[in-house]
Motif scaffolding. Structure first.
Motif, PDB file in Angstrom:
ATOM      1  N   TYR A 113       0.818  -1.202   0.000  1.00 51.67           N
ATOM      2  CA  TYR A 113       0.000   0.000   0.000  1.00 51.67           C
ATOM      3  C   TYR A 113       0.860   1.263   0.000  1.00 51.67           C
ATOM      4  CZ  TYR A 113      -3.695  -3.215   1.387  1.00 51.67           C
ATOM      5  OH  TYR A 113      -4.577  -4.260   1.427  1.00 51.67           O
ATOM      6  N   TYR A 114       0.235   2.335  -0.487  1.00 45.74           N
ATOM      7  CA  TYR A 114       0.852   3.648  -0.373  1.00 45.74           C
ATOM      8  C   TYR A 114       0.807   4.133   1.080  1.00 45.74           C
ATOM      9  CZ  TYR A 114       0.945   4.298  -5.444  1.00 45.74           C
ATOM     10  OH  TYR A 114       1.221   4.176  -6.777  1.00 45.74           O
ATOM     11  N   PRO A 115       1.695   5.069   1.452  1.00 40.88           N
ATOM     12  CA  PRO A 115       1.616   5.663   2.792  1.00 40.88           C
ATOM     13  C   PRO A 115       0.275   6.372   2.987  1.00 40.88           C
ATOM     14  CG  PRO A 115       3.690   6.221   1.722  1.00 40.88           C
ATOM     15  CD  PRO A 115       2.834   5.593   0.678  1.00 40.88           C
ATOM     16  N   LEU A 116      -0.217   6.373   4.211  1.00 43.98           N
ATOM     17  CA  LEU A 116      -1.472   7.059   4.508  1.00 43.98           C
ATOM     18  C   LEU A 116      -1.357   8.570   4.303  1.00 43.98           C
ATOM     19  CD1 LEU A 116      -2.768   5.152   7.650  1.00 43.98           C
ATOM     20  CD2 LEU A 116      -3.768   5.172   5.360  1.00 43.98           C
ATOM     21  N   ASN A 117      -0.193   9.117   4.543  1.00 45.83           N
ATOM     22  CA  ASN A 117       0.038  10.551   4.329  1.00 45.83           C
ATOM     23  C   ASN A 117      -0.045  10.842   2.840  1.00 45.83           C
ATOM     24  OD1 ASN A 117       1.090  13.164   3.996  1.00 45.83           O
ATOM     25  ND2 ASN A 117       2.409  12.950   5.795  1.00 45.83           N
ATOM     26  N   GLU A 118      -1.093  11.556   2.434  1.00 44.07           N
ATOM     27  CA  GLU A 118      -1.338  11.777   1.010  1.00 44.07           C
ATOM     28  C   GLU A 118      -0.299  12.675   0.362  1.00 44.07           C
ATOM     29  OE1 GLU A 118      -5.319  13.081   0.478  1.00 44.07           O
ATOM     30  OE2 GLU A 118      -6.206  11.251   1.314  1.00 44.07           O
ATOM     31  N   ASP A 119       0.490  13.387   1.170  1.00 43.38           N
ATOM     32  CA  ASP A 119       1.543  14.238   0.615  1.00 43.38           C
ATOM     33  C   ASP A 119       2.800  13.448   0.280  1.00 43.38           C
ATOM     34  OD1 ASP A 119      -0.019  16.504   0.827  1.00 43.38           O
ATOM     35  OD2 ASP A 119       0.662  16.934   2.869  1.00 43.38           O
ATOM     36  N   HIS A 120       2.881  12.212   0.759  1.00 39.81           N
ATOM     37  CA  HIS A 120       4.050  11.391   0.488  1.00 39.81           C
ATOM     38  C   HIS A 120       3.869  10.604  -0.803  1.00 39.81           C
ATOM     39  CE1 HIS A 120       5.850  11.237   4.822  1.00 39.81           C
ATOM     40  NE2 HIS A 120       5.560  12.460   4.423  1.00 39.81           N
ATOM     41  N   PHE A 121       4.966  10.427  -1.509  1.00 40.19           N
ATOM     42  CA  PHE A 121       4.981   9.622  -2.723  1.00 40.19           C
ATOM     43  C   PHE A 121       5.815   8.370  -2.480  1.00 40.19           C
ATOM     44  CE2 PHE A 121       3.536  13.559  -4.392  1.00 40.19           C
ATOM     45  CZ  PHE A 121       2.958  13.313  -5.630  1.00 40.19           C
ATOM     46  N   VAL A 122       5.698   7.437  -3.385  1.00 42.46           N
ATOM     47  CA  VAL A 122       6.584   6.281  -3.417  1.00 42.46           C
ATOM     48  C   VAL A 122       7.279   6.268  -4.775  1.00 42.46           C
ATOM     49  CG1 VAL A 122       6.741   3.757  -3.416  1.00 42.46           C
ATOM     50  CG2 VAL A 122       5.219   4.917  -1.802  1.00 42.46           C
ATOM     51  N   LYS A 123       8.596   6.180  -4.733  1.00 45.83           N
ATOM     52  CA  LYS A 123       9.395   6.036  -5.958  1.00 45.83           C
ATOM     53  C   LYS A 123       9.608   4.556  -6.212  1.00 45.83           C
ATOM     54  CE  LYS A 123      13.849   7.035  -5.834  1.00 45.83           C
ATOM     55  NZ  LYS A 123      15.099   7.813  -5.858  1.00 45.83           N
ATOM     56  N   PHE A 124       9.296   4.124  -7.443  1.00 46.33           N
ATOM     57  CA  PHE A 124       9.412   2.721  -7.802  1.00 46.33           C
ATOM     58  C   PHE A 124      10.581   2.505  -8.759  1.00 46.33           C
ATOM     59  CE2 PHE A 124       4.911   3.488  -6.947  1.00 46.33           C
ATOM     60  CZ  PHE A 124       4.649   2.507  -6.012  1.00 46.33           C
ATOM     61  N   CYS A 125      11.354   1.458  -8.497  1.00 42.43           N
ATOM     62  CA  CYS A 125      12.424   1.017  -9.388  1.00 42.43           C
ATOM     63  C   CYS A 125      12.274  -0.489  -9.582  1.00 42.43           C
ATOM     64  CB  CYS A 125      13.804   1.311  -8.799  1.00 42.43           C
ATOM     65  SG  CYS A 125      14.131   3.058  -8.506  1.00 42.43           S
ATOM     66  N   ALA A 126      12.681  -0.979 -10.727  1.00 38.83           N
ATOM     67  CA  ALA A 126      12.581  -2.411 -10.985  1.00 38.83           C
ATOM     68  C   ALA A 126      13.785  -2.876 -11.783  1.00 38.83           C
ATOM     69  CB  ALA A 126      11.287  -2.730 -11.729  1.00 38.83           C
ATOM     70  N   TYR A 127      14.089  -4.155 -11.658  1.00 41.47           N
ATOM     71  CA  TYR A 127      15.228  -4.720 -12.382  1.00 41.47           C
ATOM     72  C   TYR A 127      14.914  -6.164 -12.780  1.00 41.47           C
ATOM     73  CZ  TYR A 127      16.435  -7.471  -8.243  1.00 41.47           C
ATOM     74  OH  TYR A 127      16.400  -8.383  -7.210  1.00 41.47           O
TER      75      TYR A 127
END
Length: 323
Positions: A106-120
């Motif tokens: 899940y995303y953080p509950l704080n709506e001002d926070h983002f998640v940066k995604f990386c994949a390999y």
């Protein structure tokens, strides 16, 4: 310069990390769970399309790190909480591109926070001898590789999203250079002439790739690497109508070099220290490109070698003569 092949992974949902069972159950009732899909746009030895990637659908690793803004830069967030910590996919649907994995994120509950995604790709485990180094403050995880020539290594530049903002598509890029071979009977007169082996001499095999940028550190551990699918296969000109044929399987090696050294073993002799150099637009064997090496054999068993550059399966030319 030819464009690298890209493989698109689309994020189709939303994430919020959980700390308690009650918190998890609450968040499962909203639409904040991460769901991912792979576009039908092309991304094994070499992965060439969605079908290839789907066949290896449990072999992608994904990181998600909390960041303060969706305008992410390399190094941002590392050292913060990991919303997805090297999560391994369990499958990719060849028709829809939908990705699956064990568990729910899940995303953080704080709506001002983002998640940066990386994949390999491929996922680092004991079966391929790869490993990952944990992230540190301002430093992304590293994929530690030891190449045998058969592995196709890719990364995706980071994208970011939160509960209200969908991330853009992840675009996978090949980070190694690929070479493949064919032989041509120039005078159409060879009979019982056998190509026994093609070996890359002193090819570097060990390095570490930043999973966020796709950049490698220092390379080391030079070794002889055989082109797969040639030795012991009895590749012979029989004097018939086949004057040109592909031989072996693609080999994937350290990118950015201006030459490779080959040893070509045939029934007519062994040719060592054969230097292969690209010609034309690029002075180096670049990441994400496939180079076709053609061995031209004449009646006197002299071998002429040419190099053609192709866009991760197929432009540019070059040549070298083996005497």
């Amino acid at each position: 310069m030819l464009r690298n092949s890209l493989f698109i992974i689309a994020f189709c949902g939303l994430l919020a990390s959980c700390s308690t069972k009650q918190d998890l159950e609450f968040r499962q009732s909203d639409d904040s769970a991460i769901r991912l899909g792979v576009s039908k746009i092309g991304a094994r030895a070499a992965v060439n399309n969605l079908a290839d990637l789907a066949e290896d659908g449990n072999n992608v690793g994904i990181y998600g790190v909390e960041v303060a803004t969706g305008n992410v830069q390399p190094g941002d967030g590392w050292g913060n909480s990991l919303s997805m910590n090297n999560v391994r996919t369990t499958g990719i649907d060849a028709q829809t591109g939908a990705i699956s994995w064990a568990g729910v994120y899940y995303y953080p509950l704080n709506e001002d926070h983002f998640v940066k995604f990386c994949a390999y790709y491929p996922y680092a485990d004991e079966s391929n001898g790869f490993s990952v180094s944990a992230p540190a403050a301002g430093k992304a995880p590293a994929l530690n590789v030891k190449l045998d020539g058969t592995q196709d290594v890719m990364f995706a530049k980071p994208v970011a999203g939160n509960r209200d903002v969908k991330p853009a598509a992840l675009q996978f890029e090949h980070v190694l250079t690929q070479l493949h071979f064919k032989i041509v009977d120039v005078n159409k007169g060879l009979k019982d002439y056998e190509i026994r082996n093609i070996v890359f001499q002193e090819a570097n095999t060990v390095s570490a790739m930043n999973i966020e940028t796709g950049e490698f550190g220092q390379w080391s551990a030079p070794a002889e690497l055989e082109v797969p699918g040639i030795k012991g296969e009895g590749i012979v000109f029989d004097g018939g109508d086949s004057y040109s044929m592909a031989i072996g399987d693609p080999i994937m090696l350290q990118p950015g070099l201006d030459s490779f050294m080959l040893r070509v073993e045939t029934s007519g002799g062994t040719y060592s220290n054969v230097e292969i150099k690209p010609d034309g637009a690029s002075a180096t064997f670049d990441a994400g490109r496939s180079y076709e090496i053609t061995l031209f054999v004449d009646e006197q068993v002299e071998i002429f070698v040419s190099v053609a550059v192709k866009d991760w399966i197929f432009g540019g030319t070059g040549s070298v003569i083996v005497q």
